[in-house]
Design a protein around this motif. Sequence first.
Motif, PDB file in Angstrom:
ATOM      1  N   GLU A   1       1.392  -1.736  -0.105  1.00 11.66           N
ATOM      2  CA  GLU A   1       0.387  -0.174  -0.272  1.00 11.66           C
ATOM      3  C   GLU A   1       0.817   0.912   0.127  1.00 11.66           C
ATOM      4  O   GLU A   1       1.150   1.396   0.988  1.00 11.66           O
ATOM      5  N   PRO A   2       0.881   2.241  -1.425  1.00 12.37           N
ATOM      6  CA  PRO A   2       1.621   2.710  -0.788  1.00 12.37           C
ATOM      7  C   PRO A   2       0.771   4.170  -0.674  1.00 12.37           C
ATOM      8  O   PRO A   2       2.051   5.766  -0.246  1.00 12.37           O
ATOM      9  N   ASN A   3      -0.553   4.642  -0.026  1.00 12.69           N
ATOM     10  CA  ASN A   3      -0.632   5.525   0.375  1.00 12.69           C
ATOM     11  C   ASN A   3      -0.986   5.314   1.938  1.00 12.69           C
ATOM     12  O   ASN A   3      -1.085   4.607   2.366  1.00 12.69           O
ATOM     13  N   PRO A   4      -0.407   5.996   2.515  1.00 15.02           N
ATOM     14  CA  PRO A   4      -0.124   6.859   4.377  1.00 15.02           C
ATOM     15  C   PRO A   4      -1.328   6.638   5.064  1.00 15.02           C
ATOM     16  O   PRO A   4      -1.361   5.788   5.510  1.00 15.02           O
TER      17      PRO A   4
ATOM     18  N   GLU B   1       3.726  10.069   8.253  1.00 13.27           N
ATOM     19  CA  GLU B   1       3.423  10.555   7.242  1.00 13.27           C
ATOM     20  C   GLU B   1       1.921  11.606   7.472  1.00 13.27           C
ATOM     21  O   GLU B   1       1.925  12.599   6.758  1.00 13.27           O
ATOM     22  N   VAL B   2       1.058  10.551   7.539  1.00 11.74           N
ATOM     23  CA  VAL B   2       0.097  11.540   8.159  1.00 11.74           C
ATOM     24  C   VAL B   2      -0.270  12.853   8.844  1.00 11.74           C
ATOM     25  O   VAL B   2      -0.845  13.955   7.592  1.00 11.74           O
ATOM     26  N   ARG B   3       0.477  12.774  10.134  1.00 12.85           N
ATOM     27  CA  ARG B   3       0.520  14.393  10.151  1.00 12.85           C
ATOM     28  C   ARG B   3       1.074  15.069   9.246  1.00 12.85           C
ATOM     29  O   ARG B   3       1.047  16.046   9.340  1.00 12.85           O
ATOM     30  N   HIS B   4       2.393  14.567   8.653  1.00 15.85           N
ATOM     31  CA  HIS B   4       2.911  15.761   7.887  1.00 15.85           C
ATOM     32  C   HIS B   4       2.251  16.434   6.897  1.00 15.85           C
ATOM     33  O   HIS B   4       1.848  17.271   6.509  1.00 15.85           O
TER      34      HIS B   4
ATOM     35  N   ASN C   1      -0.255  21.128   4.576  1.00 19.23           N
ATOM     36  CA  ASN C   1      -2.296  20.989   3.948  1.00 19.23           C
ATOM     37  C   ASN C   1      -3.701  22.049   4.960  1.00 19.23           C
ATOM     38  O   ASN C   1      -4.514  22.418   4.116  1.00 19.23           O
ATOM     39  N   TRP C   2      -2.889  22.593   5.952  1.00 15.98           N
ATOM     40  CA  TRP C   2      -3.503  23.382   6.979  1.00 15.98           C
ATOM     41  C   TRP C   2      -5.389  22.272   7.127  1.00 15.98           C
ATOM     42  O   TRP C   2      -5.923  23.144   6.962  1.00 15.98           O
ATOM     43  N   THR C   3      -5.497  21.339   7.127  1.00 20.77           N
ATOM     44  CA  THR C   3      -6.543  20.619   7.045  1.00 20.77           C
ATOM     45  C   THR C   3      -7.515  21.085   7.816  1.00 20.77           C
ATOM     46  O   THR C   3      -8.752  21.204   8.025  1.00 20.77           O
ATOM     47  N   SER C   4      -6.760  21.128   9.442  1.00 18.48           N
ATOM     48  CA  SER C   4      -7.270  21.608  10.332  1.00 18.48           C
ATOM     49  C   SER C   4      -8.405  22.472  10.545  1.00 18.48           C
ATOM     50  O   SER C   4      -9.482  23.104  11.262  1.00 18.48           O
TER      51      SER C   4
ATOM     52  N   ASN D   1      -9.062  12.312   1.964  1.00 16.57           N
ATOM     53  CA  ASN D   1      -7.884  12.333   0.097  1.00 16.57           C
ATOM     54  C   ASN D   1      -7.287  13.725   0.616  1.00 16.57           C
ATOM     55  O   ASN D   1      -6.999  14.546  -0.110  1.00 16.57           O
ATOM     56  N   SER D   2      -5.603  12.551  -0.420  1.00 21.08           N
ATOM     57  CA  SER D   2      -4.292  13.261  -0.500  1.00 21.08           C
ATOM     58  C   SER D   2      -4.362  13.197  -1.885  1.00 21.08           C
ATOM     59  O   SER D   2      -2.696  13.739  -1.760  1.00 21.08           O
ATOM     60  N   ARG D   3      -4.980  12.626  -2.265  1.00 16.75           N
ATOM     61  CA  ARG D   3      -4.817  12.805  -4.367  1.00 16.75           C
ATOM     62  C   ARG D   3      -5.477  13.882  -4.402  1.00 16.75           C
ATOM     63  O   ARG D   3      -6.217  14.123  -3.950  1.00 16.75           O
ATOM     64  N   VAL D   4      -4.215  14.642  -5.243  1.00 13.71           N
ATOM     65  CA  VAL D   4      -4.760  16.599  -6.097  1.00 13.71           C
ATOM     66  C   VAL D   4      -6.330  15.709  -6.539  1.00 13.71           C
ATOM     67  O   VAL D   4      -6.701  15.354  -7.248  1.00 13.71           O
TER      68      VAL D   4
END
Length: 497
Positions: free
Chosen positions: A255-258, A381-384, A389-392, A401-404
């Motif tokens: 699985e490449p997606n963290p 990696e998730v926290r990074h 990206n200032w999601t909070s 979703n981490s895909r652009v």
Amino acid sequence: MFSDRDAHIFLLLTRQIFIPYYQWLVVVESVMNGPKEGLILPITYHVVETVPTSPHGECFPTLFIETAGEYGEHAKANRWAHDNRPLRAQKTIAADLRVLGRLHDYHLVGWLGEVIRPIDLRQFLLSYLHVRLQGTAFIEPLKHLCWAPAPFTTVRSEFRILVRYLASQESSEHSDILSLFSSDELKAIGKVCETSNKQSLLSHLAAGSARWAELFGEKLPMPSFPIRDTSARSSTYLVDRTMDLEEVQELVDREPNPFYRAIWLLAAFGGPRSSEILHMWQCDVLPPTSGELITGYRLSTHLVLIANPTESRYTGDLNHLGKTRSQHLRAKYGLKPRNMVSGYRHVGWKHPIETDRNLRASLVFWSDERQAKAFAEAIAEVRHFHSNNWTSERHPWLWVNSRVGPGFGSPIASSQLRKAFDRACKRAGLRPHINGRRPHGLRHAYKLQLELAGLTRKQIQIAMRHQSIESQDDYGRETRELRRSLEIWHKRDASWR
């Protein structure tokens, strides 16, 4: 001169006026060209159209209904739809309004538009769901509605829409059919909606059999369905529900997606349901140093909390439990918990046991320390990602979703999680949907590890957060025993590794 809105409504009502005329032409044609056996013309007493809702020409889906031979807007439904405008797409809102329109048609045709007594309100709503499941082809008074049998998933979705509408009308000054429900009825029906599968929903229908027969007689027979025998489960049944642990490891390694790698690890070695995972906030994964503050134990792994998405007062500060999560979401982000919205953002909630009553949360007990450390690496990696990206600033949820693209940084939907799991299986050379290869199969893999560790039935219930545990009095003692048993299990090699 007509405004744009007046013109839309005029055309809409004109179309409704000509529907009977069109049907009359069909009947004349059938008479002249020979009768068509079993000819049934569809009728409808509602329509949803996108019409201008402001002087500036802005358009929005609007529900029009026929009442006592006159057409007009359904004011309450349209007000409710407008209130949902910030949260839902216009296409979804139009679908919601069509559900309310169908219920209106069912009331006029099936119940002859009569006032529904409070004692029959629940029966009315559940009978509508039964008719949607069964279709109207063989129900004499409802044939002309021409409803085909709907899949259970569709019916359950409509059920949730109706429950949301019910809840929104509880304090309304006006009244329509649905707003006659008492608050107790709302809670009861909401609970049925939240926990229902096809069998349990039909069981609720069957529970009022005497009243059903009195109201409908032979015109609308009671639903019949097979009772599933769960008294004996074969080993094949258990194997099919449980994903092989070596396959889980292959799934994780490829699985490449963290985000998804962390989710597979958490589900397989911590045991939360997919719905519990998708409700998690960024603050629900805590470093080992916070573990002693909550549990009284010095932990060697990250502490993961499964918090009540509406009632938990833990919103990031363990020393200050203030607003509930529902209140915090509304005040800071203008949002609702994911179990209180519908559409692709909706995530269910099964009310697992809460091992920490103060936090209104339960703890994740790791079955494998090495996998817990792999989870910690993925979480870094998730926290990074969240930090960059200032999601909070937009929402507090952890899995996004981490895909652009259009949904970048937004919470992962249940359907996306299932599709990601299927892709992960194919990436590992596994065929999905067999031999436990589904997201819930990871939870069963976790249970298998607990059984291999020799835990008691009560300890397994606590670890898996099963609500059916007999008593909450022994949580403290059983939790300590559970931790000791898992520590012993961690120190010896498991058979699958």
